[in-house]
Design a protein around this motif. Sequence first.
Motif, mmCIF file in Angstrom:
data_model
loop_
_atom_site.group_PDB
_atom_site.id
_atom_site.type_symbol
_atom_site.label_atom_id
_atom_site.label_comp_id
_atom_site.label_asym_id
_atom_site.label_seq_id
_atom_site.Cartn_x
_atom_site.Cartn_y
_atom_site.Cartn_z
ATOM 1 N N HIS A 1 2.745 14.777 2.305
ATOM 2 C CA HIS A 1 4.327 15.518 2.063
ATOM 3 C C HIS A 1 4.152 16.093 0.643
ATOM 4 C CE1 HIS A 1 6.020 12.631 -0.281
ATOM 5 N NE2 HIS A 1 6.739 13.058 -0.300
ATOM 6 N N VAL A 2 4.212 17.078 0.672
ATOM 7 C CA VAL A 2 3.832 17.710 -0.826
ATOM 8 C C VAL A 2 4.759 17.348 -1.476
ATOM 9 C CG1 VAL A 2 3.811 20.081 -2.386
ATOM 10 C CG2 VAL A 2 2.355 19.944 -0.558
ATOM 11 N N ALA A 3 4.277 16.558 -3.057
ATOM 12 C CA ALA A 3 5.845 16.154 -3.728
ATOM 13 C C ALA A 3 6.399 16.497 -5.127
ATOM 14 C CB ALA A 3 5.620 14.556 -3.997
ATOM 15 N N TYR A 4 5.191 17.525 -5.378
ATOM 16 C CA TYR A 4 4.913 18.537 -7.186
ATOM 17 C C TYR A 4 3.969 19.348 -6.323
ATOM 18 C CZ TYR A 4 4.785 19.348 -11.570
ATOM 19 O OH TYR A 4 4.623 19.247 -13.374
ATOM 20 N N ILE B 1 0.807 -1.120 0.169
ATOM 21 C CA ILE B 1 0.246 -0.033 -0.056
ATOM 22 C C ILE B 1 1.234 0.950 -0.222
ATOM 23 C CG2 ILE B 1 -1.990 1.274 0.563
ATOM 24 C CD1 ILE B 1 -2.556 -2.012 -0.184
ATOM 25 N N ALA B 2 1.178 1.992 -1.235
ATOM 26 C CA ALA B 2 2.251 2.853 -1.455
ATOM 27 C C ALA B 2 1.781 3.459 -1.027
ATOM 28 C CB ALA B 2 2.483 2.700 -3.004
ATOM 29 N N PRO B 3 2.460 5.420 -0.794
ATOM 30 C CA PRO B 3 1.795 6.502 -0.167
ATOM 31 C C PRO B 3 0.399 7.201 -1.361
ATOM 32 C CG PRO B 3 3.768 6.578 -0.494
ATOM 33 C CD PRO B 3 3.455 5.207 -0.940
ATOM 34 N N SER B 4 -0.603 7.384 -1.527
ATOM 35 C CA SER B 4 -1.670 7.660 -2.418
ATOM 36 C C SER B 4 -1.422 9.299 -2.646
ATOM 37 C CB SER B 4 -2.755 6.916 -1.201
ATOM 38 O OG SER B 4 -3.939 7.370 -1.856
ATOM 39 N N PRO B 5 -1.582 9.396 -3.750
ATOM 40 C CA PRO B 5 -1.551 10.926 -4.265
ATOM 41 C C PRO B 5 -2.791 11.065 -4.503
ATOM 42 C CG PRO B 5 -1.751 9.630 -6.020
ATOM 43 C CD PRO B 5 -1.569 8.664 -4.851
ATOM 44 N N ARG B 6 -3.138 12.758 -3.747
ATOM 45 C CA ARG B 6 -3.564 13.498 -3.940
ATOM 46 C C ARG B 6 -3.697 15.222 -4.813
ATOM 47 N NH1 ARG B 6 -5.301 9.954 -1.278
ATOM 48 N NH2 ARG B 6 -6.148 9.486 0.423
ATOM 49 N N LEU C 1 0.718 17.744 -5.810
ATOM 50 C CA LEU C 1 0.208 16.554 -5.387
ATOM 51 C C LEU C 1 0.746 16.231 -4.314
ATOM 52 C CD1 LEU C 1 1.234 14.451 -8.923
ATOM 53 C CD2 LEU C 1 -0.472 15.517 -8.573
ATOM 54 N N VAL C 2 -0.310 16.036 -3.301
ATOM 55 C CA VAL C 2 0.133 15.547 -2.137
ATOM 56 C C VAL C 2 0.610 14.322 -2.122
ATOM 57 C CG1 VAL C 2 -0.849 15.792 0.589
ATOM 58 C CG2 VAL C 2 -0.783 17.784 -1.123
ATOM 59 N N PHE C 3 1.529 13.372 -1.255
ATOM 60 C CA PHE C 3 1.319 12.229 -1.074
ATOM 61 C C PHE C 3 1.102 11.966 0.275
ATOM 62 C CE2 PHE C 3 2.648 9.917 -4.714
ATOM 63 C CZ PHE C 3 2.420 10.883 -6.159
ATOM 64 N N VAL C 4 -0.036 10.735 0.107
ATOM 65 C CA VAL C 4 -0.834 10.741 2.233
ATOM 66 C C VAL C 4 0.217 9.041 2.390
ATOM 67 C CG1 VAL C 4 -2.205 10.349 3.347
ATOM 68 C CG2 VAL C 4 -2.559 11.802 1.917
ATOM 69 N N SER C 5 0.846 8.883 3.213
ATOM 70 C CA SER C 5 1.468 7.660 4.034
ATOM 71 C C SER C 5 1.038 7.742 5.503
ATOM 72 C CB SER C 5 2.824 7.905 3.398
ATOM 73 O OG SER C 5 3.878 8.865 4.194
ATOM 74 N N ARG C 6 1.497 5.763 5.935
ATOM 75 C CA ARG C 6 1.405 6.268 7.201
ATOM 76 C C ARG C 6 2.688 5.770 7.548
ATOM 77 N NH1 ARG C 6 1.692 1.384 9.392
ATOM 78 N NH2 ARG C 6 0.717 0.409 8.365
#
Lengths: 230, 147
Positions: free
Chosen positions: B131-134, B22-27, B118-123
């Motif tokens: 965290h904002v990745a792009y 379950i990889a970090p999920s983009p928003r 792109l904000v990646f959500v992870s646990r």
Amino acid sequence: MSFELAVRITEIMIALVFLHQSVEHLSVCKRGRGLFIVRIVMCVLLIVGVYTPWVCLGLVINALLILHRFQGPYNGGSDRMGVLILCAITLVHFMPEQAWREIAFGYLAMQLVLSYFISGGVKIVNADWRSGRALADVFLFSAYPASESMRGWAEKPRLLFVMSWAVMVFELVFPFAMLSQETLIAALVIAGVFHLGNACIFGLNRFFWVWLAAYPSILWLQGRILDLGY
Amino acid sequence: MLTSMKLILPALIPSWRFFDVIAPSPRIEFSVFEGVDSVERDWHEFRPRPDHLSMIEIIKRVFWNPSWNESLFMMSCAERIMAGQEEHSRHAIMQRICNDYKAALDDVMNDRFVQFRLVFVSREGDEIRRHVAYTSPLERLDDEAQI
């Protein structure tokens, strides 16, 4: 199920799947409409059964153009299964001998079995899946739950633990369902319910319809294997 | 020809590794603002999911779910951007943001710009991290044609 009947049912089902996907596309996408209008026309021809080999070939070319347009699949695994089914039935029509036709269609059935078995295998080696944590994460932060209220499922660890193991065990034992027609039909019903559940909870409706379209191939293959006396 | 092979081969020889990790999920979050020099950003989630779906809506979506499927494609585009396939995916996301925004408003949109991130959500442990990745370049709202 005879080979001809299984192929014909697959043709009709995949045509309905592509028809459905194309109409969905046209409702949200204004550019590239031509590709999907052509696809709809070819799907209707495939359902009617006119110039079937050439229509299948046309749909393969159309699928390739769509892959180019979106620089890959539009909806990941479901699009890939659609293209796989399409290529298998196209090869069936263009192979010169029956044995090769059966190999092409059997390859589709084999990939269907692998789609469950590999999927179960990669989960069970992951400690997070074995503990139920991975499924909790799917609900907690992945992009898939169809509504915010469904994220609440992440707080039901016992249920998710049971669901995780149910999915993994089912996927891993799926190949054994080939041992008899009764077990295979039961397994396909369970698998269909599983895909329906994913469609309801995660909005993955395309997976549901396209996986159903591959089921005639495995029903035929099992009968073929039993005919050979294994 | 090589590109075509690269596109079709994963369908002919699929990996079938669904949800293996379950990889970090983009928003996708976007901001529309006036003036290219504006530094303030008011970020909005692009197509937020509904709070609740009734059973009838859930069943309806099994048969008809074009907007959600398009949103899933947007998620793929977000992941492709992070994998280095930026141009096509950025354009695809930007077009849809602009179209949704224009469809929601009737007013004149002079000198408005749009940007997305792109904000990646992870646990991490028991904590959910974002965290904002792009962050995309600015684009004029009117420059984005219909999809």
